[in-house]
Design a protein around this motif. Structure first.
Motif, short mmCIF file in Angstrom:
data_model
loop_
_atom_site.label_atom_id
_atom_site.label_comp_id
_atom_site.label_asym_id
_atom_site.label_seq_id
_atom_site.Cartn_x
_atom_site.Cartn_y
_atom_site.Cartn_z
N ARG B 74 110.60 -19.17 -40.06
CA ARG B 74 111.83 -20.39 -39.45
C ARG B 74 113.10 -19.62 -39.51
O ARG B 74 113.83 -19.96 -38.54
CB ARG B 74 111.75 -21.39 -40.65
CG ARG B 74 112.19 -22.52 -39.77
CD ARG B 74 111.67 -23.32 -38.66
NE ARG B 74 112.45 -24.15 -38.24
CZ ARG B 74 112.82 -24.00 -37.09
NH1 ARG B 74 112.42 -23.21 -35.98
NH2 ARG B 74 113.91 -25.06 -36.34
N ASP B 77 113.18 -17.46 -36.43
CA ASP B 77 113.38 -18.24 -35.24
C ASP B 77 114.90 -18.78 -35.03
O ASP B 77 115.51 -18.83 -34.09
CB ASP B 77 112.38 -19.49 -35.23
CG ASP B 77 111.02 -19.11 -35.36
OD1 ASP B 77 110.90 -18.13 -34.64
OD2 ASP B 77 110.12 -19.91 -35.52
N ASP B 117 113.59 -28.68 -40.12
CA ASP B 117 113.27 -29.23 -38.86
C ASP B 117 112.26 -28.29 -38.24
O ASP B 117 112.62 -27.74 -37.02
CB ASP B 117 114.33 -29.60 -38.18
CG ASP B 117 113.86 -30.35 -36.59
OD1 ASP B 117 112.73 -30.87 -36.59
OD2 ASP B 117 114.87 -30.55 -35.76
N LEU B 118 111.13 -28.27 -38.73
CA LEU B 118 110.24 -27.06 -38.28
C LEU B 118 110.06 -26.93 -36.89
O LEU B 118 109.79 -26.12 -35.97
CB LEU B 118 108.81 -27.16 -38.95
CG LEU B 118 108.96 -27.02 -40.48
CD1 LEU B 118 107.58 -27.17 -41.07
CD2 LEU B 118 109.73 -25.59 -40.84
N ASP B 119 109.71 -28.45 -36.35
CA ASP B 119 109.44 -28.44 -34.90
C ASP B 119 110.40 -28.67 -33.83
O ASP B 119 110.33 -28.94 -32.82
CB ASP B 119 108.40 -29.77 -34.77
CG ASP B 119 107.19 -29.63 -35.61
OD1 ASP B 119 106.61 -28.31 -35.67
OD2 ASP B 119 106.70 -30.51 -35.85
N THR B 121 112.67 -31.21 -33.65
CA THR B 121 112.65 -32.50 -33.04
C THR B 121 113.89 -33.40 -33.20
O THR B 121 114.23 -34.16 -32.48
CB THR B 121 111.52 -33.36 -33.40
OG1 THR B 121 111.65 -33.74 -35.02
CG2 THR B 121 110.19 -32.87 -33.11
N GLU B 125 110.66 -34.56 -40.55
CA GLU B 125 109.52 -35.56 -40.62
C GLU B 125 108.74 -35.49 -41.63
O GLU B 125 108.63 -34.29 -42.24
CB GLU B 125 108.83 -35.49 -39.37
CG GLU B 125 109.44 -35.96 -37.99
CD GLU B 125 108.70 -35.64 -36.81
OE1 GLU B 125 107.56 -36.04 -36.74
OE2 GLU B 125 109.22 -34.94 -36.01
N GLU B 128 106.26 -32.47 -41.58
CA GLU B 128 107.11 -31.27 -41.96
C GLU B 128 107.37 -30.74 -43.22
O GLU B 128 107.15 -29.70 -43.62
CB GLU B 128 108.22 -31.05 -41.08
CG GLU B 128 107.99 -31.21 -39.54
CD GLU B 128 109.33 -31.46 -38.67
OE1 GLU B 128 109.37 -30.93 -37.59
OE2 GLU B 128 110.23 -32.22 -39.27
N GLN B 131 104.26 -30.02 -44.92
CA GLN B 131 103.82 -28.63 -44.59
C GLN B 131 104.60 -27.45 -45.50
O GLN B 131 104.09 -26.50 -45.88
CB GLN B 131 104.21 -28.41 -43.14
CG GLN B 131 103.47 -27.02 -42.32
CD GLN B 131 103.74 -27.11 -40.88
OE1 GLN B 131 104.18 -28.10 -40.35
NE2 GLN B 131 103.74 -26.08 -40.51
#
Lengths: 26, 213
Positions: B74, B77, B117-119, B121, B125, B128, B131
């Protein structure tokens, strides 16, 4: 402190096995 | 100096003038130059292309290029600002700057929100957070039952998700971390204040006299 007394982010920030300082040990 | 810079520009896509980078960050010019030495070393550890790929990032962090770690992925990214699968020098310095003690609190809160906010969006969530919890349990020796994990998630969302819509938005996150300032500790690396003396292991070759930044 019991894990259940902490919120998830406290656990994550405590346990995060990520030390960016290792970058400087290159 | 001009020669050095044009050579660096050729060999390192995304190379930026240290004076310019220092003006945008809390680093001094000589510190940016020191970071360039570090960047050169990391970016040539697997593929000598002047850019840091994910494998090189993992190798630098864990001394193991194959190790998988959710948070390292992450962070990579987020450092890969241009989303090209690699980190260039300018983005490396600006991203590290968020962790500088003198960086703005708002930038740190914003980065931490994106980190969780891993995804991507725009919300953190429940799935997340679960996870991330499971990932850290796998990394550590900690063993928690599913029931305990759900209890921790319930507690977290009852505290952070003020409007109870099942996800944490940026405003809720800002308020949550203001009530829990310890959560922001991981966003500051104290040694970034003086990297040239704290980490003498990487070669430092300043060609520019420092200017006050």
């Amino acid at each position: 402190e019991q894990p259940t007394s902490m919120n998830a982010f406290e656990l994550i920030s405590m346990s995060q096995g990520l030390n960016l300082g290792n970058l400087f040990d290159h | 100096m001009g020669c050095f810079q044009s050579k660096a520009r050729r060999q390192y896509p995304g190379y930026e003038d240290p004076v310019n980078l220092a003006s945008q960050t809390a680093f001094s010019v000589s510190e940016v130059e020191a970071l360039f030495e570090l960047f050169k070393s990391i970016s040539s550890s697997v593929v000598d292309d002047g850019l840091i790929n994910k494998e090189e990032f993992h190798l630098a962090l864990f001394k193991n290029r194959k190790r998988e770690n959710l948070f390292a992925n992450r962070i990579f990214d987020l450092f890969d600002v241009k989303q090209k699968g690699v980190i260039d020098f300018g983005d490396f310095v600006r991203s590290l700057n968020v962790f500088h003690p003198n960086a703005s609190h708002e930038d740190k809160v914003d980065f931490s929100f994106k980190l969780y906010d891993l995804d991507g969006t725009g919300f953190i969530e429940r799935k997340e957070v679960k996870q991330m919890l499971i990932a850290l349990l796998c990394e550590s020796e900690m063993r928690l039952s599913d029931e305990t994990i759900e209890m921790i998630l319930d507690k977290t969302f009852s505290e952070a998700d003020v409007n109870q819509d099942g996800k944490i938005d940026k405003l809720e996150w800002q308020e949550f971390v203001s009530r829990n300032p310890s959560l922001m500790k991981i966003m500051t690396l104290p040694y970034l204040r003086d990297i040239t003396t704290t980490f003498p292991s990487f070669v430092f070759n300043s060609e520019v006299e420092d200017i006050a930044t």
